[in-house]
Design an enzyme around this catalytic site. Structure first.
Site, PDB file in Angstrom:
ATOM      1  N   GLU A   1       0.793  -1.223   0.000  1.00  0.00           N
ATOM      2  CA  GLU A   1       0.000   0.000   0.000  1.00  0.00           C
ATOM      3  C   GLU A   1       0.822   1.268   0.000  1.00  0.00           C
ATOM      4  OE1 GLU A   1       0.471  -1.266   4.367  1.00  0.00           O
ATOM      5  OE2 GLU A   1       0.346  -2.221   2.406  1.00  0.00           O
TER       6      GLU A   1
ATOM      7  N   HIS B   1      -8.671  -3.197  -1.070  1.00  0.00           N
ATOM      8  CA  HIS B   1      -7.880  -3.400   0.157  1.00  0.00           C
ATOM      9  C   HIS B   1      -6.748  -2.374   0.236  1.00  0.00           C
ATOM     10  CE1 HIS B   1      -5.629  -6.264   3.006  1.00  0.00           C
ATOM     11  NE2 HIS B   1      -4.693  -5.393   2.639  1.00  0.00           N
ATOM     12  N   GLU B   2      -5.980  -2.252  -0.842  1.00  0.00           N
ATOM     13  CA  GLU B   2      -4.843  -1.332  -0.817  1.00  0.00           C
ATOM     14  C   GLU B   2      -5.315   0.120  -0.729  1.00  0.00           C
ATOM     15  OE1 GLU B   2      -2.099  -2.714  -0.263  1.00  0.00           O
ATOM     16  OE2 GLU B   2      -2.867  -4.706  -0.734  1.00  0.00           O
TER      17      GLU B   2
ATOM     18  N   GLU C   1      -4.003  -4.392   8.645  1.00  0.00           N
ATOM     19  CA  GLU C   1      -4.323  -5.409   7.633  1.00  0.00           C
ATOM     20  C   GLU C   1      -5.756  -5.910   7.767  1.00  0.00           C
ATOM     21  OE1 GLU C   1      -2.714  -5.845   5.096  1.00  0.00           O
ATOM     22  OE2 GLU C   1      -0.809  -4.939   5.659  1.00  0.00           O
TER      23      GLU C   1
END
Length: 821
Positions: A261, A292-293, A315
């Protein structure tokens, strides 16, 4: 185990109390040859007057260190640390070094494209790796402004975290970033192909190596659409707008992770740039990873953990948001079904090994320990806990608390307690006690139903955690399971409920909707209903929960492995969600058949699974389902007729009545033929010439390792243990090809040798040690002898921590397989 000089929590606390980092000015020179690059760093920082500390740097050659105009002896560097004494209130530290390029994805990774010999670089500064790129105070709570400049070949494009100015003649400079942690710094460079766009005032970029330009162009519109949709959804739920300017997404080769990220310059494993036909499940995974990133831009980048014990929070939050955002903003609306069927097992499995740990671990005393916990507990169990938290506290209160958290700690560092305080204020409930029971404990609760004939339900709860769950009641109507109603229970306060109607439902499913993290069991009547009609249930998430329940039952010896295959034969050919089909086929092929069944039953089981795949092919026109079935059909081929069929496919270049035979399927067929001695080195060379490139090199390495010839096995073994120049990805491919459970006799002599050689192996890079401990472990050799050799190997105190952890986890799984057999 080998002792590590990794930074400890106590050392980080002391250094954080002493220092206040203002900025890093980093000048990198990528024109110094194939082995090293130049790194010159100017760090401006405040400190307690007269204090002593150290800076982290891991060079090939340390050339110069200057503190406040005072030249220091470069020879004072020890174990990656350079002591700094006599600090002033305001300081300038200049460090000049030659840094080594990496072939294992740590520091600056250097890759030569086999397609055209072009060179590509990218910096992965993830935990404990930034000192391989530039001198720094490498801990997450010492943030600073980052200013980067780069010298590179003139034909290259260079990207980093800041906005770029190309000065010409190979010089690139990047605007200062907002304060960020050292592990988030990146640079990527080479003859990159690009596509650009813009959305909501944010410049968007997509990049890859030149030889993959056609694949990027083909998917660019889908990738931009996913990016735009994710931004819109995150801007809808978060009060803070994206804070890092541009948003580049770069697909890079030989990456150790799916993605990382880096603010404004996210790095993705280029396997997400599809070079062959893929299922919608693979495209869905890409969408989830992209979301997600992007979620990390807020959780992790805008607000960062103080220490690595909270890496799980970053995470887990991104994991949860990845599935939630993809489901809400893309065409992939069944992401939570995928999570239940395919992803959640990673957490369940990790939580049942000796290496289990709390989601929020108290014992992360150094960086090396933190890296051990990048696992299914930190990602999947943590995300499941957050999903349960949303169900327990309410989505509005959860998001209100999260936005309060961003507001209070923006551009700074925070801990779990800070987030809990924010959500507690919003929800009016005791979040710290909830967190103690959910995040500070290990293991999985077990929920069992007791259902009376009149529809009264009692839940037997083995465990201490609170659960807000749904309980689904389903009736068999015209051979279909139809939802009657869902009850809501708060365990342990409420363990009883009652279904409407004069009789109990035919199927009672605890945790229907998969809102919590717990293993569930079925009563006898419910199981009979599942075996008769699982695939007829309308809700894909319910079907996914049931398939995962069957998986857990097999692993816990509550369901014979052979009975699981019977369920697969009866119900999987009618399943409509490709990610569910892929997950079930993978578990059946790789675990049930190769490990859980006695060896004498494996050939027959492969025949049964191949028949299931042919039924799927015959019964659907869905391209993704057909592709998933074909892949498992190839990996299950064993008879002379089946192998001849693969040869015919390769010769004619087609699969009759099947998907297109693209390069990836050709390599899969060739691998299976190689395993059975029906293909050899000339066939591998011919296929490599037909389809050159990185993925083909890896496929060729896998095929070469799978050759049943003793000389080929010895060559592969030597590459794995003695060639330190080969890339991690070629090592992985070789490890994946070496053991072939269908032909155990070809590697029988290597099983005991594995444990001897790995115990005597010199220390390797952590990612390589973990690869050799996990992917090369002889998992198919489920025997008491293998168990004893593994236990004896673990008794060696010379094993590195990553290797010890990998072997320990594999031994736990081996013992489970022995018990099941």
């Amino acid at each position: 185990m080998i002792n590590s000089s990794a930074l400890t929590r106590d050392e980080a606390r002391v250094r954080a109390d002493l220092l206040d980092v203002r900025s890093y000015s980093i000048d990198l020179d990528f024109t110094r040859g194939e082995e090293v690059f130049g790194s010159a760093t100017l760090i401006r920082f405040a400190a307690e007057d007269g204090a002593t500390t150290f800076v982290d740097v891991r060079p090939e050659v340390l050339r110069r260190v200057v503190l406040n105009g005072r030249e220091l002896d470069p020879g004072s560097l020890a174990s990656g640390r350079f002591e700094l004494s006599g600090l002033q209130a305001e300081n300038e530290l200049r460090v000049e070094a030659d840094m080594p390029y990496s072939r294992t994805g740590e520091g600056v990774h250097r890759f030569v494209d086999p397609a055209d010999q072009e060179v590509y670089l990218y910096a992965n500064c993830g935990p404990d790796q930034a000192p391989r790129v530039f001198a720094c105070f490498d801990q997450p709570d010492l943030k600073g402004e980052i200013m980067i400049s780069v010298t590179a070949p003139e034909a290259w494009t260079v990207l980093s975290n800041g906005a770029c100015t190309h000065e010409g003649k190979g010089r690139w400079t990047f605007a200062p970033t907002i304060p960020m942690s050292t592990y988030l710094v990146t640079v990527t460079a080479g003859r990159l192909h690009s596509r650009r766009s813009e959305h909501d005032g944010i410049p968007l970029g997509l990049y890859c190596r030149k030889s993959l330009a056609a694949y990027l162009d083909e998917d660019a519109e889908e990738l931009f659409a996913l990016t735009r949709g994710s931004f819109d959804r995150l801007h809808q739920v978060f009060d803070d707008r994206y804070a890092f300017g541009k948003y580049d997404q770069v697909f890079v080769p030989e990456m150790n992770w799916g993605a990382v990220e880096k603010p404004s310059c996210v790095l993705f494993n280029e396997r997400f740039l599809f070079q062959a036909a893929v299922t919608d499940g693979q495209r869905e995974l890409r969408a989830v990873v992209m979301a997600h990133e992007m979620a990390h831009m807020w959780f992790g980048n805008l607000v960062t953990m103080r220490w690595w014990d909270d890496i799980w929070l970053s995470e887990s939050f991104a994991e949860y948001m990845g599935y939630e955002v993809a489901a809400a903003s893309t065409r992939f609306t069944t992401t939570w079904s995928t999570f239940a069927a395919a992803r959640k097992a990673w957490g369940y499995d990790a939580d049942q090994r000796r290496s289990t740990h709390p989601v929020a671990a108290d014992s992360v005393e150094d960086v090396e320990s933190a890296l051990m916990n990048f696992d299914g507990i930190s990602y999947v169990k943590g995300a499941s806990a957050l999903r349960q938290l949303v169900a327990w506290a309410g989505e509005d209160a959860f998001l209100k608390g999260v936005n309060d958290y961003f507001s209070r700690y923006r551009l700074g560092n925070a801990a779990l307690a800070d987030l809990l305080d924010c959500i507690e204020r919003a929800a009016g409930r005791d979040m710290h006690e909830w967190a103690r029971r959910w995040l500070r404990t290990t293991g999985i609760d077990l929920l069992r139903p007791e259902v009376s004939d009149d529809g009264t339900l009692t839940v037997i709860h083995e465990g201490e955690r609170p659960h807000r769950i749904q309980v689904g009641g389903y009736d068999l109507v015209n051979e279909r399971l139809v939802l009657r109603e869902r009850l809501e229970l708060d365990l342990p306060e409420t363990t009883r409920g009652h279904f409407s109607g004069p009789e109990r439902p035919d199927l009672v499913l605890l945790n229907d909707g998969d809102l919590s993290y717990a293993k569930v069991r079925l009563d006898e009547r419910s199981w009979r209903s599942v075996t008769a009609a699982l695939s007829t249930i309308d809700d894909p998430l319910t079907r996914a929960v049931l398939w995962n329940t069957a998986r857990d039952m097999v692993r816990d010896a509550d369901l014979p492995a052979d009975s699981f295959l019977t369920l697969v034969e009866a119900q999987l050919p009618s399943e409509r969600v490709v990610t569910v089909v892929e997950a079930v086929l993978a578990f059946a092929r790789q675990q049930v058949i190769d490990r859980y069944l006695p060896p004498a039953l494996r050939a027959g089981a492969l025949t049964r699974l191949a028949f299931v795949c042919r039924q799927i092919l015959e019964g659907t026109s869905d391209d993704g389902l057909r592709l998933a079935a074909t892949r498992t059909l190839i990996s299950s081929a064993q008879t002379s007729d089946e192998l001849t069929e693969l040869e015919d496919w390769l010769r004619t270049g087609t699969i009759p009545d099947g998907p297109a035979l693209d390069a990836e399927l050709r390599w899969q067929a060739l691998l299976r033929l190689t395993v059975w001695g029906r293909a050899d080195e000339p066939n591998i060379e011919a296929e490599l010439a037909r389809d050159p490139g990185l993925t083909s090199e890896e496929n060729a390495a896998k095929c070469r390792a799978a050759l049943p010839d003793p000389a080929a096995k010895e060559r592969a073994w030597n590459l794995l243990f003695n060639d330190e120049k080969v890339s991690k990805h070629l090592l992985l491919a070789t490890a994946q090809g070496f053991w072939q459970p269908s032909r155990p006799e070809t590697t029988e002599a290597f099983v005991e040798r594995y444990f001897q050689d790995i115990a005597a192996m010199p220390e390797r890079a952590p990612v390589v040690a973990r690869l050799l401990g996990l992917d090369l472990f002889p998992a198919h050799a489920v025997t008491p002898a293998t168990e004893q050799w593994a236990a004896d190997c673990l008794a060696h105190n010379t094993l590195s921590a990553p290797l010890h952890r990998a072997l320990s986890d594999q031994l736990d799984d081996l013992r489970r397989a022995l018990h099941l057999q």
